[in-house]
Design a protein around this motif. Structure first.
Motif, mmCIF file in Angstrom:
data_model
loop_
_atom_site.group_PDB
_atom_site.id
_atom_site.type_symbol
_atom_site.label_atom_id
_atom_site.label_comp_id
_atom_site.label_asym_id
_atom_site.label_seq_id
_atom_site.Cartn_x
_atom_site.Cartn_y
_atom_site.Cartn_z
ATOM 1 N N GLU A 189 -5.993 21.031 7.695
ATOM 2 C CA GLU A 189 -6.938 20.687 6.603
ATOM 3 C C GLU A 189 -6.789 19.231 6.170
ATOM 4 N N ALA A 190 -5.526 18.794 6.002
ATOM 5 C CA ALA A 190 -5.279 17.415 5.563
ATOM 6 C C ALA A 190 -5.792 16.421 6.607
ATOM 7 N N LEU A 191 -5.562 16.788 7.864
ATOM 8 C CA LEU A 191 -6.020 15.939 8.970
ATOM 9 C C LEU A 191 -7.540 15.786 8.946
ATOM 10 N N ASN A 192 -8.233 16.910 8.701
ATOM 11 C CA ASN A 192 -9.700 16.864 8.636
ATOM 12 C C ASN A 192 -10.179 15.925 7.537
ATOM 13 N N ASN A 193 -9.394 15.846 6.448
ATOM 14 C CA ASN A 193 -9.790 14.983 5.329
ATOM 15 C C ASN A 193 -9.720 13.488 5.659
ATOM 16 N N VAL A 194 -8.844 13.120 6.611
ATOM 17 C CA VAL A 194 -8.661 11.679 6.866
ATOM 18 C C VAL A 194 -9.154 11.222 8.236
ATOM 19 N N ILE A 195 -9.584 12.189 9.049
ATOM 20 C CA ILE A 195 -9.888 11.857 10.447
ATOM 21 C C ILE A 195 -10.972 10.776 10.573
ATOM 22 N N LYS A 196 -11.960 10.833 9.658
ATOM 23 C CA LYS A 196 -13.063 9.868 9.734
ATOM 24 C C LYS A 196 -12.559 8.437 9.471
ATOM 25 N N LEU A 229 -1.195 10.909 4.480
ATOM 26 C CA LEU A 229 -1.886 10.513 5.727
ATOM 27 C C LEU A 229 -2.824 9.341 5.463
ATOM 28 N N ASP A 230 -3.501 9.396 4.331
ATOM 29 C CA ASP A 230 -4.436 8.332 3.962
ATOM 30 C C ASP A 230 -3.694 6.998 3.845
ATOM 31 N N ASN A 231 -2.524 7.025 3.210
ATOM 32 C CA ASN A 231 -1.705 5.812 3.092
ATOM 33 C C ASN A 231 -1.227 5.335 4.459
ATOM 34 N N ILE A 256 6.434 16.015 7.596
ATOM 35 C CA ILE A 256 6.774 14.591 7.690
ATOM 36 C C ILE A 256 5.580 13.762 8.195
ATOM 37 N N VAL A 257 5.333 12.659 7.489
ATOM 38 C CA VAL A 257 4.270 11.729 7.915
ATOM 39 C C VAL A 257 4.946 10.399 8.250
ATOM 40 N N LYS A 258 4.853 10.032 9.539
ATOM 41 C CA LYS A 258 5.546 8.810 9.993
ATOM 42 C C LYS A 258 4.526 7.824 10.542
ATOM 43 N N ASP A 259 4.638 6.582 10.072
ATOM 44 C CA ASP A 259 3.713 5.574 10.622
ATOM 45 C C ASP A 259 4.486 4.367 11.130
ATOM 46 N N ASN A 260 3.796 3.521 11.861
ATOM 47 C CA ASN A 260 4.406 2.275 12.370
ATOM 48 C C ASN A 260 3.709 1.079 11.741
ATOM 49 N N GLY A 261 3.421 1.230 10.470
ATOM 50 C CA GLY A 261 2.634 0.210 9.777
ATOM 51 C C GLY A 261 3.455 -0.904 9.156
ATOM 52 N N VAL A 262 2.946 -1.418 8.029
ATOM 53 C CA VAL A 262 3.533 -2.624 7.428
ATOM 54 C C VAL A 262 4.911 -2.375 6.806
ATOM 55 N N GLY A 263 5.205 -1.101 6.495
ATOM 56 C CA GLY A 263 6.487 -0.778 5.866
ATOM 57 C C GLY A 263 6.553 -1.236 4.410
ATOM 58 N N ILE A 264 7.679 -0.923 3.754
ATOM 59 C CA ILE A 264 7.834 -1.242 2.325
ATOM 60 C C ILE A 264 9.172 -1.962 2.143
ATOM 61 N N LYS A 265 9.158 -3.021 1.342
ATOM 62 C CA LYS A 265 10.403 -3.766 1.064
ATOM 63 C C LYS A 265 11.388 -2.836 0.373
ATOM 64 N N SER A 266 12.687 -3.003 0.662
ATOM 65 C CA SER A 266 13.670 -2.092 0.042
ATOM 66 C C SER A 266 13.682 -2.253 -1.480
ATOM 67 N N SER A 267 13.333 -3.454 -1.977
ATOM 68 C CA SER A 267 13.319 -3.653 -3.435
ATOM 69 C C SER A 267 12.144 -2.919 -4.091
ATOM 70 N N GLU A 268 11.106 -2.634 -3.290
ATOM 71 C CA GLU A 268 9.917 -1.978 -3.859
ATOM 72 C C GLU A 268 9.961 -0.460 -3.708
ATOM 73 N N LEU A 269 10.774 -0.024 -2.750
ATOM 74 C CA LEU A 269 10.853 1.406 -2.436
ATOM 75 C C LEU A 269 11.123 2.308 -3.652
ATOM 76 N N PRO A 270 12.047 1.920 -4.561
ATOM 77 C CA PRO A 270 12.308 2.818 -5.699
ATOM 78 C C PRO A 270 11.125 2.965 -6.659
ATOM 79 N N HIS A 271 10.125 2.074 -6.556
ATOM 80 C CA HIS A 271 9.032 2.093 -7.536
ATOM 81 C C HIS A 271 7.729 2.707 -7.041
ATOM 82 N N ILE A 272 7.649 2.990 -5.752
ATOM 83 C CA ILE A 272 6.332 3.352 -5.193
ATOM 84 C C ILE A 272 5.758 4.653 -5.752
#
Ligand code: ADP
Length: 329
Positions: A189-196, A229-231, A256-272
């Motif tokens: 279901e989640a996949l169907n929401n973002v596939i487009k 998934l959208d993120n 688990i949702v794993k991507d190979n994208g831009v990633g997040i700085k370790s200093s920003e990780l606690p705030h996301i």
């Protein structure tokens, strides 16, 4: 406002303490005076032999006045001490009582300020564009169409924001109805929401989730996985791959949702997961659209379902988001 509330509550506490203390003092004074008066009514043998009744009455009166003055003074001092100590204790108690309210108030104020700011940005853009167009006497049809398209884009942003805000407001009140649901179904279901969006951006999503049963609200978890998934798609470059998987260990299951994208700085990780938080790169370069509410909503949803959400990331390498939920058996 909170300072005057502390003062008011302190006064209430002090008034209550003083009411008790004064009542106690009046009662004590009454009992003591009565006892003393009764005790001195019958003259001891010494007076019967040495003094006549008139002298004894004078003596008795003097003793009574002196003892009652002493008692009054002691009670005044006692009540003054109670007042000082009561004010100090009352103030500490008032601060403690109001601290959670003060914190909730601060969070609410920050939230309102952030929401207003996010609402203002697209509104201001629309207003400016319309004003400029209205002043332009030679506005062509093509320019008018461009203006309407741009306005439509801003209006869509506003609608997304109001949907998100509504979603957050509703979450604070909901009573989640849980049942045994399949992670496989949720993933599809989640996949169907973002596939487009994913195919428009040329990001592929590989789904390896198997039929693991968790105890949760299906709609809720579909929403949370859709956000992740959208993120993953939003923060990944074209041509990259997102992996959606699941595993079970004991009484817990993970999606688990794993991507190979831009990633997040370790200093920003606690705030996301904070409301309205957006990383500097997403905000300042204005590359990726968003309001910083998705992960806050996902976290809320997962916690309402007795689960947890975790993010691991390396800047420039990609991110992995894991939702942990109790299994249904
Ligand atoms: P939004 O995406 O609307 O800004 P979110 O609450 O979903 O808001 O995410 C908050 C921030 O976390 C984003 O601004 C982004 O910086 C970071 N983030 C979330 N998911 C990812 C991801 N998969 N890859 C890189 N950064 C991410």
């Amino acid at each position: 406002m909170i300072h005057s509330a502390v003062l008011k509550l302190t006064l209430y506490y002090v008034a209550a303490i003083m009411l008790l203390s004064i009542s106690f003092s009046v009662a004590l004074y009454g009992i003591y005076s009565n006892e003393l008066s009764n005790g001195l009514r019958r003259p001891p043998d010494f007076f019967q032999t040495q003094l006549n009744p008139t002298n004894y009455e004078d003596f008795r009166h003097e003793r009574l006045v002196e003892a009652s003055d002493n008692l009054k003074n002691a009670l005044y001092i006692f009540n003054a001490i109670v007042l000082i100590v009561g004010a100090a204790v009352g103030n500490v108690l008032a601060r403690r009582t109001l601290q959670p309210i003060e914190e909730a108030f601060a969070v609410q104020s920050r939230f309102t300020a952030d929401a207003s700011h996010e609402l203002r940005t697209p509104l201001t853009a629309m207003q400016t564009e319309i004003e400029v167009a209205l002043r332009d006497k030679k506005l062509t049809k093509q320019e008018a169409v461009e203006l309407l398209e741009s306005n439509l884009e801003e209006a869509t942003k506003l609608k997304t924001l109001s949907d998100r805000l509504l979603q957050l407001a509703r979450q604070d009140k909901v009573d989640v109805i849980k049942s045994a649901v399949s992670l496989e179904k949720i993933a599809i279901e989640a996949l169907n929401n973002v596939i487009k969006v994913a195919s428009t951006k040329k990001v592929s999503i590989e789904n390896t989730v198997t039929d693991i049963a968790v105890c949760a609200n299906q709609e809720n978890i579909v929403d949370a996985v859709t956000i992740l998934l959208d993120n993953a798609v939003k923060y990944s470059p074209a041509g990259s791959k997102v992996l959606l998987s699941a595993k079970k260990s004991g009484k817990q299951a993970c999606i688990i949702v794993k991507d190979n994208g831009v990633g997040i700085k370790s200093s920003e990780l606690p705030h996301i997961f904070e409301r309205f938080y957006r990383s500097d790169s997403s905000r300042s370069k204005n590359k990726v659209q968003g309001f910083g509410l998705g992960l806050a909503i996902a976290k809320n949803i997962v916690e309402l379902n007795d689960g947890s959400i975790r993010a691991q990331s390396k800047e420039g390498k990609g991110s992995t988001f894991t939702i942990k939920l109790p299994t249904s058996s």
